[in-house]
Design an enzyme around this catalytic site. Structure first.
Site, PDB file in Angstrom:
ATOM      1  N   SER A 166       1.510  -9.883  -0.895  1.00 57.02           N
ATOM      2  CA  SER A 166       1.183  -8.452  -0.801  1.00 57.02           C
ATOM      3  C   SER A 166       1.560  -7.838   0.540  1.00 57.02           C
ATOM      4  O   SER A 166       1.803  -6.639   0.623  1.00 57.02           O
ATOM      5  CB  SER A 166      -0.309  -8.246  -1.078  1.00 57.02           C
ATOM      6  OG  SER A 166      -1.090  -9.078  -0.238  1.00 57.02           O
TER       7      SER A 166
ATOM      8  N   LYS B 221       0.811  -1.224   0.000  1.00 55.19           N
ATOM      9  CA  LYS B 221       0.000   0.000   0.000  1.00 55.19           C
ATOM     10  C   LYS B 221       0.844   1.274   0.000  1.00 55.19           C
ATOM     11  O   LYS B 221       0.428   2.303  -0.524  1.00 55.19           O
ATOM     12  CB  LYS B 221      -0.960  -0.004   1.182  1.00 55.19           C
ATOM     13  CG  LYS B 221      -2.081  -1.009   0.993  1.00 55.19           C
ATOM     14  CD  LYS B 221      -3.277  -0.694   1.853  1.00 55.19           C
ATOM     15  CE  LYS B 221      -4.470  -1.544   1.466  1.00 55.19           C
ATOM     16  NZ  LYS B 221      -4.306  -2.968   1.861  1.00 55.19           N
TER      17      LYS B 221
ATOM     18  N   GLU C  92      -9.856   6.819   3.506  1.00 59.64           N
ATOM     19  CA  GLU C  92     -10.750   5.854   4.151  1.00 59.64           C
ATOM     20  C   GLU C  92      -9.888   4.660   4.524  1.00 59.64           C
ATOM     21  O   GLU C  92      -8.854   4.425   3.922  1.00 59.64           O
ATOM     22  CB  GLU C  92     -11.839   5.415   3.164  1.00 59.64           C
ATOM     23  CG  GLU C  92     -11.445   4.275   2.212  1.00 59.64           C
ATOM     24  CD  GLU C  92     -10.344   4.609   1.201  1.00 59.64           C
ATOM     25  OE1 GLU C  92     -10.130   5.814   0.936  1.00 59.64           O
ATOM     26  OE2 GLU C  92      -9.692   3.667   0.712  1.00 59.64           O
TER      27      GLU C  92
HETATM   28  C1  LIG Z   1      -5.196  -3.942   1.531  1.00 56.51           C
HETATM   29  C2  LIG Z   1      -4.492  -5.203   1.262  1.00 56.51           C
HETATM   30  C3  LIG Z   1      -4.866  -6.048   0.196  1.00 56.51           C
HETATM   31  C4  LIG Z   1      -6.063  -5.788  -0.670  1.00 56.51           C
HETATM   32  O1  LIG Z   1      -6.003  -4.637  -1.415  1.00 56.51           O
HETATM   33  P1  LIG Z   1      -5.737  -4.628  -2.993  1.00 56.51           P
HETATM   34  O2  LIG Z   1      -6.011  -3.223  -3.378  1.00 56.51           O
HETATM   35  O3  LIG Z   1      -6.679  -5.595  -3.626  1.00 56.51           O
HETATM   36  O4  LIG Z   1      -4.326  -5.014  -3.209  1.00 56.51           O
HETATM   37  C5  LIG Z   1      -4.108  -7.188  -0.042  1.00 56.51           C
HETATM   38  N1  LIG Z   1      -3.051  -7.512   0.740  1.00 56.51           N
HETATM   39  C6  LIG Z   1      -2.667  -6.738   1.775  1.00 56.51           C
HETATM   40  C7  LIG Z   1      -1.488  -7.163   2.584  1.00 56.51           C
HETATM   41  C8  LIG Z   1      -3.372  -5.565   2.070  1.00 56.51           C
HETATM   42  O5  LIG Z   1      -2.975  -4.821   3.111  1.00 56.51           O
END
Ligand SMILES: *Cc1c(COP(=O)(O)O)cnc(C)c1O
Length: 394
Positions: A378, A90, A112
């Site tokens: 992610s 993020k 948000e």
């Molecule tokens: C917020 C988040 C997501 C989901 O958000 P996307 O916009 O779909 O990437 C996925 N993995 C993690 C670790 C997150 O913090």
């Protein structure tokens, strides 16, 4: 040639656009006129890339997962977004958007947040840039995500609990939009995923596209070719997936697999499998698939992973699914938890529960032994330890 990237009118096929109240028209129009100019300027690129390198810690490694490769008979690489500052992808987006806000002369940042991950990433860059930061968060989430609330406050942000609706992410987003309507002159709204009115989905995808830019270079080094056979990512709103696929989106040699949150099961009603269950609707300024009842009321989604329980889906991903450019698999809570434990035990990496959904797809796919598979982790699992531990106690 047909492209899966955004068209000149802000649409991905039938999806996208900017369905916004009159009062925001000028704000969104200003952003639309500015974002490409800013992003493509030398000044922005220099500062953005320096921050990604020195502050975020990029490039994130592309790690060859030996034991998991053997188990799934393929060449599995993990793109390690979990190693970024603040623990997820993020921050790539918030670093970029705060620079855009500054270029546009804005002084007040709003955001948000659901689980608080985007709120923390926004509060972080506001501290970095010395900007006022207001984060809207559903009251239910404020109570559930105490640590992230305290982090945001420590970073200097004001966290406003939202008490409308179910008091979760969708309601926090509505409240942020309401704030933006009231302060269009000085306020910039940092959206946390590839959702919202055009140009947000495209802008966020571009700011996350550093992920696939790096994958290209790293694959050349490791495999002697710049593309994989498979790309796998989880989708909430779609930003880590968009970044992972951005530079391969029109390359048909590359299979794209998206993992959405099945929750307790797609047929149980306790789910966030938007692509599979959603119907065309409008959510937060964008025309896309939405989980809704027969009257068109948005239904509350459910997933064990707070980052995936959004009742909409980015318009880019809706189009990819509709055009069969991607395989969409829904991974239930129990499958994600098991996949998270598996990566932990086999590679020594505790993934975020969101990322564990991506790992959960490996069991459902059939690979050839020399298939090159790149899966984006992610985020890291520190925030989810309690959920992992409590799951088997029930
Ligand atoms: C917020 C988040 C997501 C989901 O958000 P996307 O916009 O779909 O990437 C996925 N993995 C993690 C670790 C997150 O913090």
């Amino acid at each position: 040639m047909k492209s899966f990237l955004v068209d000149n009118n802000g649409y991905y096929g039938e999806f996208g656009g900017a369905y916004i109240p009159e009062i925001l028209y000028k704000c969104v129009e200003d952003l639309k006129d500015s974002y490409l100019k800013v992003i493509n300027s030398d000044e922005f690129q220099k500062e953005y890339r320096l921050l990604l390198h020195d502050y975020v810690g990029r490039p994130s490694p592309l790690y060859y997962a030996n034991r998991m490769s053997e188990k799934y008979s393929c060449k599995l690489y993990l793109k390690r977004e979990d190693l970024n500052h603040t623990g997820a992808h993020k921050i790539n987006n918030t670093v970029g958007q705060i620079l855009i806000a500054r270029h546009m002369g804005k002084t007040r940042i709003i955001a948000e947040t659901g689980a608080g991950q985007h709120g923390v990433a926004t509060a972080t860059v506001c501290a970095l840039m010395n900007m006022e930061c207001i984060v809207y968060m559903g009251k239910t989430d404020v109570e559930r995500q105490y640590i992230n609330v305290e982090k945001m406050k420590m970073l200097g942000a004001e966290v406003i609990p939202v008490t409308s609706g179910n008091m979760t992410l969708k309601d926090a987003t509505n409240e942020a939009i309401r704030d933006w309507c009231c302060h269009p002159e000085n306020t910039y709204y940092i959206i946390g995923s590839t959702v919202g009115p055009h140009p947000y989905p495209d802008m966020v995808a571009r700011l996350q596209s550093i992920i696939s830019e790096e994958i290209k270079k790293q694959l050349i080094e490791k495999e002697g070719r710049d593309y994989p056979d498979y790309l796998i990512a989880c989708v909430g709103g779609g930003s880590n997936a968009a970044g992972t696929i951005y530079h391969y989106i029109d390359d048909e040699r590359v299979h794209i697999v998206l993992a959405e949150a099945g929750g307790l099961g797609v047929e149980t009603g306790q789910t966030a499998a938007t692509i599979q269950l959603g119907k065309m609707g409008i959510i937060h300024g964008s025309r896309t698939f939405v989980i809704q009842n027969e009257d068109g009321q948005i239904e509350e989604p459910y997933s064990i992973s707070a980052g995936l329980d959004y009742p909409g889906i980015g318009p880019m991903h809706a189009n990819l699914a509709q055009q069969h450019r991607t395989t969409v698999l829904s991974i239930n809570d129990d499958e994600a938890i098991a996949a998270g434990y598996e990566l932990t035990k086999m590679e020594g990496i505790i993934p975020a529960l969101e990322s564990a959904h991506a790992i959960g797809t490996l069991k459902k796919l059939k690979f050839q032994p020399d298939d090159v598979v790149v899966l984006t982790v992610s985020g890291r699992g520190d925030k989810d330890i309690e959920t992992y531990l409590n799951y088997y106690k029930k």
